[in-house]
Design a protein around this motif. Structure first.
Motif, PDB file in Angstrom:
ATOM      1  N   HIS A  90       0.951  -1.246  -0.030  1.00 37.24           N
ATOM      2  CA  HIS A  90       0.132   0.047   0.023  1.00 37.24           C
ATOM      3  C   HIS A  90       0.953   1.177  -0.121  1.00 37.24           C
ATOM      4  N   ALA A  91       2.021   1.321   0.634  1.00 38.62           N
ATOM      5  CA  ALA A  91       2.772   2.605   0.898  1.00 38.62           C
ATOM      6  C   ALA A  91       3.501   2.779  -0.285  1.00 38.62           C
ATOM      7  N   LEU A  92       3.440   1.835  -1.380  1.00 37.38           N
ATOM      8  CA  LEU A  92       4.362   2.083  -2.441  1.00 37.38           C
ATOM      9  C   LEU A  92       3.351   1.821  -3.518  1.00 37.38           C
ATOM     10  N   GLU A  93       2.130   1.937  -3.617  1.00 36.80           N
ATOM     11  CA  GLU A  93       0.869   1.529  -4.774  1.00 36.80           C
ATOM     12  C   GLU A  93       1.441   2.509  -5.978  1.00 36.80           C
ATOM     13  N   ARG A  94       1.807   3.803  -5.585  1.00 32.98           N
ATOM     14  CA  ARG A  94       1.857   4.843  -6.840  1.00 32.98           C
ATOM     15  C   ARG A  94       3.080   4.342  -7.901  1.00 32.98           C
ATOM     16  N   MET A  95       4.059   3.468  -7.029  1.00 32.31           N
ATOM     17  CA  MET A  95       5.300   3.230  -7.815  1.00 32.31           C
ATOM     18  C   MET A  95       5.246   1.915  -8.482  1.00 32.31           C
ATOM     19  N   ILE A  96       4.372   0.987  -7.924  1.00 29.70           N
ATOM     20  CA  ILE A  96       4.312  -0.419  -8.409  1.00 29.70           C
ATOM     21  C   ILE A  96       3.731  -0.446  -9.880  1.00 29.70           C
ATOM     22  N   GLU A  97       4.478  -1.198 -10.611  1.00 27.27           N
ATOM     23  CA  GLU A  97       4.053  -1.603 -11.920  1.00 27.27           C
ATOM     24  C   GLU A  97       3.776  -0.120 -12.909  1.00 27.27           C
ATOM     25  N   ARG A  98       4.392   0.804 -12.565  1.00 26.84           N
ATOM     26  CA  ARG A  98       4.334   2.272 -13.215  1.00 26.84           C
ATOM     27  C   ARG A  98       4.716   2.286 -14.254  1.00 26.84           C
ATOM     28  N   PRO A  99       4.172   2.463 -15.627  1.00 26.61           N
ATOM     29  CA  PRO A  99       4.774   2.680 -16.801  1.00 26.61           C
ATOM     30  C   PRO A  99       5.559   4.111 -16.726  1.00 26.61           C
ATOM     31  N   LEU A 100       6.633   4.325 -17.410  1.00 23.65           N
ATOM     32  CA  LEU A 100       7.466   5.513 -17.231  1.00 23.65           C
ATOM     33  C   LEU A 100       7.583   5.879 -18.740  1.00 23.65           C
ATOM     34  N   ASP A 101       7.714   7.454 -18.946  1.00 22.85           N
ATOM     35  CA  ASP A 101       8.173   7.809 -20.301  1.00 22.85           C
ATOM     36  C   ASP A 101       8.807   9.082 -19.821  1.00 22.85           C
ATOM     37  N   VAL A 102      10.347   8.568 -20.144  1.00 18.88           N
ATOM     38  CA  VAL A 102      11.204   9.699 -20.070  1.00 18.88           C
ATOM     39  C   VAL A 102      12.123   9.949 -21.185  1.00 18.88           C
ATOM     40  N   LYS A 103      12.150  10.912 -21.907  1.00  9.24           N
ATOM     41  CA  LYS A 103      12.999  11.624 -22.887  1.00  9.24           C
ATOM     42  C   LYS A 103      13.237  10.397 -23.956  1.00  9.24           C
ATOM     43  N   GLY A 104      12.235  10.116 -24.660  1.00 11.18           N
ATOM     44  CA  GLY A 104      12.509   8.829 -25.586  1.00 11.18           C
ATOM     45  C   GLY A 104      12.561   7.634 -25.177  1.00 11.18           C
ATOM     46  N   VAL A 105      12.413   7.456 -23.879  1.00 14.26           N
ATOM     47  CA  VAL A 105      12.126   5.944 -23.382  1.00 14.26           C
ATOM     48  C   VAL A 105      11.058   5.695 -22.940  1.00 14.26           C
ATOM     49  N   ALA A 106      10.482   4.737 -22.979  1.00 11.98           N
ATOM     50  CA  ALA A 106       9.095   3.927 -22.576  1.00 11.98           C
ATOM     51  C   ALA A 106       9.420   2.853 -21.698  1.00 11.98           C
ATOM     52  N   VAL A 107       9.105   2.873 -20.483  1.00 13.84           N
ATOM     53  CA  VAL A 107       9.495   1.522 -19.562  1.00 13.84           C
ATOM     54  C   VAL A 107       8.097   1.114 -19.418  1.00 13.84           C
ATOM     55  N   VAL A 108       7.863  -0.356 -19.663  1.00 11.76           N
ATOM     56  CA  VAL A 108       6.597  -0.828 -19.582  1.00 11.76           C
ATOM     57  C   VAL A 108       6.675  -2.071 -18.500  1.00 11.76           C
ATOM     58  N   PRO A 109       5.785  -2.369 -17.698  1.00  8.18           N
ATOM     59  CA  PRO A 109       5.927  -3.341 -16.580  1.00  8.18           C
ATOM     60  C   PRO A 109       5.454  -4.842 -17.319  1.00  8.18           C
ATOM     61  N   LEU A 110       6.050  -5.823 -16.744  1.00  5.33           N
ATOM     62  CA  LEU A 110       5.397  -7.186 -17.024  1.00  5.33           C
ATOM     63  C   LEU A 110       5.551  -7.797 -15.628  1.00  5.33           C
ATOM     64  N   LYS A 111       4.476  -8.456 -15.076  1.00  4.87           N
ATOM     65  CA  LYS A 111       4.450  -9.461 -14.246  1.00  4.87           C
ATOM     66  C   LYS A 111       4.999 -10.675 -14.336  1.00  4.87           C
ATOM     67  N   THR A 112       5.887 -11.328 -13.622  1.00  7.34           N
ATOM     68  CA  THR A 112       6.464 -12.924 -13.667  1.00  7.34           C
ATOM     69  C   THR A 112       6.491 -13.151 -12.362  1.00  7.34           C
ATOM     70  N   THR A 113       5.604 -13.070 -11.594  1.00  3.24           N
ATOM     71  CA  THR A 113       5.490 -13.703 -10.208  1.00  3.24           C
ATOM     72  C   THR A 113       4.189 -14.437 -10.181  1.00  3.24           C
ATOM     73  N   ALA A 114       3.907 -15.348  -9.414  1.00  5.89           N
ATOM     74  CA  ALA A 114       2.579 -16.056  -9.395  1.00  5.89           C
ATOM     75  C   ALA A 114       2.241 -16.715  -8.005  1.00  5.89           C
ATOM     76  N   ARG A 115       1.169 -16.438  -7.642  1.00  9.56           N
ATOM     77  CA  ARG A 115       0.909 -16.851  -6.283  1.00  9.56           C
ATOM     78  C   ARG A 115       0.854 -18.376  -6.017  1.00  9.56           C
ATOM     79  N   PHE A 116       0.424 -19.109  -7.178  1.00  9.52           N
ATOM     80  CA  PHE A 116       0.821 -20.542  -7.197  1.00  9.52           C
ATOM     81  C   PHE A 116       1.320 -20.956  -8.484  1.00  9.52           C
ATOM     82  N   GLN A 117       2.116 -22.081  -8.425  1.00 13.06           N
ATOM     83  CA  GLN A 117       2.501 -22.722  -9.549  1.00 13.06           C
ATOM     84  C   GLN A 117       2.467 -24.207  -9.517  1.00 13.06           C
ATOM     85  N   TRP A 118       2.236 -24.997 -10.589  1.00 15.75           N
ATOM     86  CA  TRP A 118       2.431 -26.423 -10.681  1.00 15.75           C
ATOM     87  C   TRP A 118       3.898 -27.023 -10.951  1.00 15.75           C
ATOM     88  N   ARG A 119       4.716 -26.678  -9.865  1.00 17.32           N
ATOM     89  CA  ARG A 119       5.875 -27.051  -9.355  1.00 17.32           C
ATOM     90  C   ARG A 119       6.424 -26.623  -7.926  1.00 17.32           C
TER      91      ARG A 119
END
Length: 248
Positions: A90-119
């Motif tokens: 909660h204290a970080l919610e504005r930063m979590i997976e926040r797309p950024l666009d800074v001077k010609g560079v776009a930073v896009v988030p991708l989630k790679t964690t999982a609550r559960f996996q079949w391993r």
């Protein structure tokens, strides 16, 4: 020129205080355009660890985007892990997976964690179809002409480091991202830096991993990556505490 500082695996709860202070001093003195944090802010996803991480990140005084790492999901509280895994962010919610666009560079988030996996090892990476579609939609919305970086916690394919990510559906995700126009994928998890090229179709994608600012070092001391962008090109240097920097 645009400069981005890419840091990962800070692991509050097992943080290296000297490394944190060193990084914060570099940010204050050099004023990068943005800071990208690719996961594992905490060690055990405890509220006090998230609070300490939030205070440290806000103290940097720069635009920040943060990805979720496997250590940031509750482990000892099954209800929290499956029902409300990100509540303590909660204290970080504005930063979590926040797309950024800074001077010609776009930073896009991708989630790679999982609550559960079949391993057995849930610390490894997983890219769901839903997560990939969300990232692809953000990539497609980026105006033409600039670079596109994707930020996630787990390397989508292995980078030749001691620790592995074994990301399920990672290769397929990388293929889709490359074909959508992504120029680089920034990751953490393995605690050692790397920068490798992967040829996919007519494109070359850079896979860039950051080290750690925690006590949990692997082959190299605490470090972060500095990415320097000029036009449609960019370079990466790994900056090691007490040992200078190395071009990757």
């Amino acid at each position: 020129m645009t400069r981005l500082f890419h840091v990962s695996d800070v692991h509050f709860g097992r943080e290296d205080r000297a490394a944190l202070d060193w990084f914060a001093a570099r940010v204050r003195e050099e004023q990068p355009d943005a800071v990208i944090v690719t996961g594992d802010l905490t060690m055990q996803a405890r509220a006090k660890e998230f609070s300490a991480a939030a205070q440290w990140l806000k103290g940097l005084g720069r635009p920040v985007t943060v990805e979720v790492g496997n250590h940031d999901l509750p482990w000892f509280n099954p209800w929290a892990r499956f029902v409300a895994p990100y509540r303590r962010y909660h204290a970080l919610e504005r930063m979590i997976e926040r797309p950024l666009d800074v001077k010609g560079v776009a930073v896009v988030p991708l989630k790679t964690t999982a609550r559960f996996q079949w391993r057995l090892d849930w610390s490894k990476g997983y890219v769901s179809g839903r997560a990939l579609r969300a990232s692809l939609a953000l990539v497609e919305a980026v105006p033409p002409g600039g670079l596109v970086f994707v930020a996630c916690h787990h390397p989508l394919v292995e980078g030749g480091t001691r620790t592995t990510s074994e990301t399920h559906c990672g290769a397929q995700a990388l293929d889709a991202l490359a074909r959508a126009g992504v120029d680089a994928v920034l990751t953490g998890h393995v605690h050692d830096p790397f920068d490798i090229e992967r040829r996919i179709g007519e494109r070359t994608v850079r896979l860039i991993g950051a080290g750690t600012l925690s006590e949990r070092v692997r082959a190299r001391p605490p470090s972060f990556n500095e990415l320097s962008v000029a036009g449609t090109g960019f370079s990466t240097r790994a900056r090691f505490m007490g040992e200078g920097s190395v071009a990757l």
